[in-house]
Design a protein around this motif. Structure first.
Motif, PDB file in Angstrom:
ATOM      1  N   PHE A   1      -4.262 -15.961   3.339  1.00 46.83           N
ATOM      2  CA  PHE A   1      -3.781 -17.165   2.674  1.00 46.83           C
ATOM      3  C   PHE A   1      -2.328 -17.453   3.051  1.00 46.83           C
ATOM      4  N   CYS A   2      -1.535 -16.397   3.188  1.00 43.68           N
ATOM      5  CA  CYS A   2      -0.102 -16.576   3.462  1.00 43.68           C
ATOM      6  C   CYS A   2       0.205 -16.795   4.939  1.00 43.68           C
ATOM      7  N   THR A   3      -0.689 -16.370   5.828  1.00 46.16           N
ATOM      8  CA  THR A   3      -0.334 -16.371   7.249  1.00 46.16           C
ATOM      9  C   THR A   3      -1.159 -17.304   8.112  1.00 46.16           C
ATOM     10  N   LYS A   4      -2.412 -17.535   7.798  1.00 48.03           N
ATOM     11  CA  LYS A   4      -3.247 -18.307   8.703  1.00 48.03           C
ATOM     12  C   LYS A   4      -2.930 -19.800   8.627  1.00 48.03           C
ATOM     13  N   PRO A   5      -2.819 -20.461   9.765  1.00 47.74           N
ATOM     14  CA  PRO A   5      -2.420 -21.878   9.778  1.00 47.74           C
ATOM     15  C   PRO A   5      -3.431 -22.801   9.108  1.00 47.74           C
ATOM     16  N   GLU A   6      -4.707 -22.399   9.086  1.00 48.52           N
ATOM     17  CA  GLU A   6      -5.686 -23.292   8.468  1.00 48.52           C
ATOM     18  C   GLU A   6      -5.531 -23.373   6.954  1.00 48.52           C
TER      19      GLU A   6
ATOM     20  N   ARG B   1      -6.700  -7.903  -0.860  1.00 47.36           N
ATOM     21  CA  ARG B   1      -5.401  -7.852  -0.166  1.00 47.36           C
ATOM     22  C   ARG B   1      -5.463  -8.649   1.132  1.00 47.36           C
ATOM     23  N   GLN B   2      -6.572  -8.508   1.856  1.00 46.97           N
ATOM     24  CA  GLN B   2      -6.711  -9.244   3.106  1.00 46.97           C
ATOM     25  C   GLN B   2      -6.798 -10.742   2.845  1.00 46.97           C
TER      26      GLN B   2
END
Length: 488
Positions: A334-339, A328-329
């Protein structure tokens, strides 16, 4: 070890089930719940209405200086009214810029000593030396700031040892001044200067205060040159080097004031518009902060978790829950981190016999096609900004509070007229602020040759081939009856 605070991290929260799919929403860690309300209260603190007006009689307090007790009138219930005012103005970008604009327009081009005959700035060496040794322009700017913040200014003058000339003048910050109760003649006898923000300071300095209505006559009485303005009694000249320091009060009267004037911009605190502007800013901040992460719906097939655990050979229930939490993390990161921008995530995909899609993970962007977040209350913010500018006596376009071509952005001619009007309205302040300079000129016997003037800045049109010009006031001009209109 200090525990890391993860309250602001985004997380997957299950919101429902659709057929074989579990539905999750990707939400920020901080949302508008009871904790959010508590944070709003911390930023907002309290209403400003009722803080700046003392409706009962003046409260008298006292302070002991060199074993002598001095009484003074408290400035507000907690004696901190000017500090509250400064803090609120500093916390508000509209009022802060408006106040700076007011101070600079009040300053004009600074105070000047003019030759009465030539109407030009004097080159007299004694005058020039006096201005240089007393930083006259800085004194004038300090007075402008005090007048705009508190509607009064205190200037301290020092006489020569023989009491024949004023040799020094210094502006004391109005917020640090407290006046004694009025005597039988309706005037305060001394002013206490100190840092009252720290409570009762130990370095308070009492300074004799000249009669605000007749400072020159009072000064001449105190040094034995003239009788008392009210009793006609006389005093012998003080010993050389004694009683050389006096304060002069420059006060802009306001209706209903007792000891301290009530600046007109205080109305913005009692009229709630300051609070409205502040609440809009806090609300927009929280709204943008709480919706900065994309609102994403993640659909996960029921078999997805079984497949993940089966591939790793996990059968223990405790280990399954731990693996599910880890995956889940991964989805959240994957959906939120800019990298991860522009990267691909591969999941299994299948078709049922009836031709329907069978995906293990599906990600839906709920914000797609919607308006940009944070645009709410824009009209309210503009209305609140205009109200603040109105209370400060500044047109919004003069300080850029309402930018943009569609926001009543005036033409160059309109702005020149607005600036000229603003400069003209400073004449009353200048007349009050010039009092200490007139006292100095008369006491030093300069008034016959020199006059005081505050040139104003007048913006010009392009056909005059210059950006601005100064406008002088003729202090020697006589009216139709032949009376001299000079204030000096």
């Amino acid at each position: 070890m200090k525990k890391k605070n993860n309250s602001n991290q985004s997380r997957l929260v299950q919101t429902g089930v659709s057929g074989d799919y579990e539905q999750y929403a990707l939400l920020p860690g901080e949302v508008f719940d009871s904790a959010g309300e508590a944070e709003v209260s911390i930023h907002y603190k309290h209403d400003t209405a009722g803080i700046f007006r003392q409706d009962d009689d003046d409260m008298i307090a006292s302070v002991t200086i060199a074993k002598r007790e001095y009484s003074y009138v408290s400035w507000g219930e907690d004696n901190l009214t000017p500090y509250h005012n400064m803090s609120l103005i500093e916390d508000n970008m509209i009022m802060s810029q408006c106040q700076q604009f007011n101070i600079l327009t009040c300053y004009g081009q600074g105070v000047r000593f003019l030759d009465r005959q030539t109407k030009e700035k004097t080159e007299d060496p004694e005058i020039r030396r006096f201005c240089l040794m007393n930083a006259i322009h800085r004194q004038w700017l300090n007075m402008s700031a005090d007048m705009k913040y508190n509607f009064f200014s205190v200037v301290v003058i020092n006489l020569s040892r023989d009491h024949k000339h004023v040799v020094m003048m210094r502006t004391r910050q109005a917020c640090d001044c407290r006046f004694s109760p009025k005597n039988q003649y309706g005037v305060s006898e001394y002013v206490l200067v100190g840092d009252w923000l720290k409570g009762e300071p130990g370095n308070v300095e009492p300074i004799p205060l000249l009669d605000e209505f007749n400072p020159l006559g009072d000064l001449e009485y105190r040094v034995g040159l003239a009788p008392h303005p009210y009793t006609s009694e006389t005093l012998p000249p003080p010993p050389d080097g004694k009683d050389c320091k006096f304060a002069i009060l420059c006060l802009m009267p306001t209706p209903g004031y007792r000891t301290y004037p009530i600046p007109y911009h205080y109305s913005i605190y009692r009229d709630y518009w300051y609070d409205i502007y502040r609440l809009i800013g806090i609300g927009k901040r929280h709204m943008i902060k709480n919706t900065s992460a994309p609102r994403i719906q993640v659909e996960i097939h029921r078999q997805f978790w079984d497949n993940v655990c089966r591939e790793k050979g996990i059968t223990n229930q405790k280990d399954r829950l731990k693996e599910i939490k880890r995956v889940r993390q991964e989805i959240t990161d994957f959906c939120t981190k800019p990298e991860n921008a522009g990267k691909a995530w591969i999941t299994s995909y299948d078709m049922t016999p009836d031709g329907k899609e069978k995906r293990m993970v599906r990600i839906n962007n709920l914000n797609e096609g919607q308006k940009k977040e944070g645009g709410d209350w824009s009209d309210d913010m503009q209305e609140a900004s205009n109200s603040l500018c109105f209370a400060m006596g500044v047109h919004p376009n003069m300080v850029g509070a309402v930018p943009g071509k569609s926001q009543m952005n005036n033409s160059g001619s309109d702005k020149r007229e607005l600036f000229t009007l603003k400069q003209a309205l400073e004449k009353a302040f200048h007349d009050i602020m010039e009092v200490p300079f007139h006292v100095v000129m008369h006491f030093n016997r300069w008034s016959d040759k020199f006059a005081i003037d505050v040139p104003m800045i007048q913006l010009t049109t392009l056909d005059e081939n210059k950006d601005a010009k100064e406008v002088k006031v003729d202090d020697n001009k006589s009216d139709d009856n032949g009376n001299n209109q000079s204030n000096s």
